[in-house]
Design a protein around this motif. Structure first.
Motif, PDB file in Angstrom:
ATOM      1  N   ALA A  84       0.833  -1.207   0.000  1.00  0.00           N
ATOM      2  CA  ALA A  84       0.000   0.000   0.000  1.00  0.00           C
ATOM      3  C   ALA A  84       0.867   1.257   0.000  1.00  0.00           C
ATOM      4  O   ALA A  84       0.606   2.205  -0.752  1.00  0.00           O
ATOM      5  N   ASP A 106      -6.151  -9.158   0.666  1.00  0.00           N
ATOM      6  CA  ASP A 106      -5.637  -7.805   0.881  1.00  0.00           C
ATOM      7  C   ASP A 106      -4.913  -7.276  -0.355  1.00  0.00           C
ATOM      8  O   ASP A 106      -4.987  -6.090  -0.676  1.00  0.00           O
ATOM      9  N   LEU A 138      -6.050  -4.097  -3.582  1.00  0.00           N
ATOM     10  CA  LEU A 138      -5.099  -2.979  -3.620  1.00  0.00           C
ATOM     11  C   LEU A 138      -4.576  -2.776  -5.037  1.00  0.00           C
ATOM     12  O   LEU A 138      -4.575  -1.651  -5.565  1.00  0.00           O
ATOM     13  N   ARG A 173      -7.231  -1.430  -7.335  1.00  0.00           N
ATOM     14  CA  ARG A 173      -7.524  -0.013  -7.138  1.00  0.00           C
ATOM     15  C   ARG A 173      -6.554   0.864  -7.925  1.00  0.00           C
ATOM     16  O   ARG A 173      -6.899   1.911  -8.448  1.00  0.00           O
TER      17      ARG A 173
END
Ligand SMILES: *Cc1c(COP(=O)(O)O)cnc(C)c1O
Length: 502
Positions: free
Chosen positions: A229, A259, A263, A266
């Motif tokens: 991230a 997870d 990510l 996106r």
């Protein structure tokens, strides 16, 4: 031999010949170690020594110190297996005691174990492979492409729950193709797990792109979503959208896809799953290798199933796999003559090897079970050993335990790396093949200039896993005796590494 057996070999010089004979009988190792009160080795005693003493008329009740002096041949804790063997051959002996820096005897290497190597992960053939290869010979399909290749692709795709698959000459070739299909080229940035085999990263560089490495998370050792991230946000702030992300599933276990996948989505970064080590694993009941836009498997000799060498690129995107097939056969255009618009590779799997792969795929489930059993046995047998943390299998994961791996703590002034190396030296001296955990890519001279995002500021997880991490022999064809031998040796070796530090 385990520590108790080893300790039972040690006798004081005041023990009688009769006691020594009884001890030789009870321990059945063919040798005893006569030690002083400090544990220093005075001499060894064999059956032959006792027999010669009896013939010479020495009383059964005489102490061992009455035997003619015989300085022992020993090696140090730094000695290699080759050193030990050389000493055995030169002195025509079958046992070599190991002494520590203080002269205390701490270990014994036997010639028997030096003739029986335990491998890290050796090929394990099933019952069908020979017949399937024979079929290739009989039908004269000794070529790349052929019916076994088509069937192997179909069968593997079905096993992994994806629509399409292209068989390749190696996992590395499949990675190269996969990145190329995602459009990776000069000037691009590609994210990649740092804790992996170099083959995950090399094709990025070879396509002229720049890898950016991402750390592991401490529990599962796989790609840290937290670090990912941070990396994605930092790159975006610089106006950089990575062209792809190579997400590695380490040592038989999927990365944390719940997870990671959202990510990447996106930020519009396609995932190339490096599932070379995770065939047969599942994540939330979905097969590993079914999460990426593309995924790669390897059938190299050390993997959970093998074709001696080979790989597979899989995807639900028919056009991508169709293109992979074309690129892997020199990118020939459909024409009578040899017509080329794109540049391609010679990356196809041979029909003979695909026959081996089909047989191997049929026993994959058994291979997974066996490797998990090896792991369970290690974990149980070593549960009392302090300072050792196994790679975890978090909720939702079913690992294949392709390699059983743990990380050592440091302590008593000794670094994890020093303990790891002491253990690896110890195991190698006993003819057991163990390895450090992968050295992370961001620590490789080859990739020293590349950017790296740690799990948290100042917390370099993959470096710590490398420094203290050990992979134990994990083959599905290890015998019960071999597994027990490794358990005993690891316990003994770790005990020594604590003791020498104390
Ligand atoms: C083995 C491996 C590869 C390469 O596969 P080959 O078939 O040996 O080319 C790639 N990535 C990882 C993580 C591997 O373990």
């Amino acid at each position: 031999m385990n520590l108790n057996t080893f300790n039972a070999l040690c006798l004081p010089p005041g023990a009688t010949l009769h006691e020594a004979l009884a001890r030789l009988d009870a321990t059945a190792q063919g040798i005893l170690l006569v030690t002083d009160a400090q544990g220093r080795l005075l001499r060894t005693v064999t059956d032959g020594d006792l027999r010669r003493a009896a013939l010479a008329g020495v009383s059964n009740e005489a102490p061992l110190s009455a035997l003619p002096a015989h300085p022992p041949h020993t090696v140090s804790l730094q000695a290699s297996q080759r050193d030990v063997l050389a000493l055995m051959d030169a002195q025509r002996i079958d046992h070599v005691p190991v002494v520590d820096a203080a002269g205390r005897v701490v270990d014994l290497v036997t010639r028997r174990e030096l003739s029986q190597r335990v491998y890290l992960s050796s090929p394990h053939l099933g019952e069908d492979e020979v017949a399937l290869v024979q079929e290739a010979f009989t039908s004269n399909w000794i070529a790349p492409l052929g019916p076994h290749v088509d069937a192997f692709e179909r069968e593997l795709a079905a096993r992994v729950g994806v629509q399409h698959a292209a068989a390749t000459s190696s996992g590395t070739a499949a990675l190269h193709l996969g990145l190329r299909l995602l459009g990776v080229g000069p000037g691009d940035v590609v994210l990649c797990s740092s804790l992996t085999f170099v083959a995950s990263a090399n094709p990025i560089k070879q396509l002229g792109a720049t890898p950016v490495f991402i750390d592991s998370e401490p529990q599962s050792w796989n790609l840290s979503p937290q670090a990912l991230a941070v990396a994605l946000a930092a790159l975006q702030a610089e106006g950089i959208t990575p062209k792809a992300a190579v997400v590695v599933n380490l040592y038989g276990q999927s990365a944390e896809m719940d997870d990671i996948a959202p990510l990447l989505e996106r930020y519009g970064v396609p995932m190339l799953e490096d599932a070379a080590e995770s065939l047969g694993a599942t994540y939330r009941d979905r097969p590993s290798g079914s999460f990426g836009k593309l995924a790669v498997f390897s059938f190299n000799g050390n993997k959970i199933i093998t074709t001696s060498g080979g790989g597979m690129l899989v995807s639900n995107d028919a056009a991508l796999i169709e293109h992979a097939r074309k690129l892997s056969t020199q990118a020939r255009e459909p024409a009578r003559h040899y017509e080329h618009i794109e540049d391609g590779y010679n990356y196809r799997l041979s029909n003979v090897l695909a026959g081996i792969g089909r047989g191997q795929l049929r026993v994959l489930e058994q291979r997974v079970q066996s490797r998990r059993e090896v792991f369970a046995q290690y974990r149980d047998a070593l549960s009392a050993v302090p300072g050792l943390r196994w790679m975890a299998e978090p909720d939702g994961h079913q690992s294949t335990r392709w390699l059983s791996a743990f990380v050592l703590a440091g302590g008593d002034g000794e670094s994890p790396q020093a303990r790891r190396d002491a253990l690896l030296d110890f195991l190698e001296r006993h003819n057991v093949e163990a390895r450090p955990v992968w050295k992370p890519m961001h620590l490789q001279p080859l990739y020293a200039a590349c950017r790296y995002f740690p799990h948290a500021p100042g917390q370099d997880v993959s470096r710590a896993l490398f420094e203290g991490g050990v992979c134990l022999p994990s083959g599905s064809n290890m015998s019960a005796a071999q597994r027990a031998r490794v358990c005993e040796l690891v316990a003994h070796g770790l005990e020594l590494s604590w003791r020498s530090a104390a």
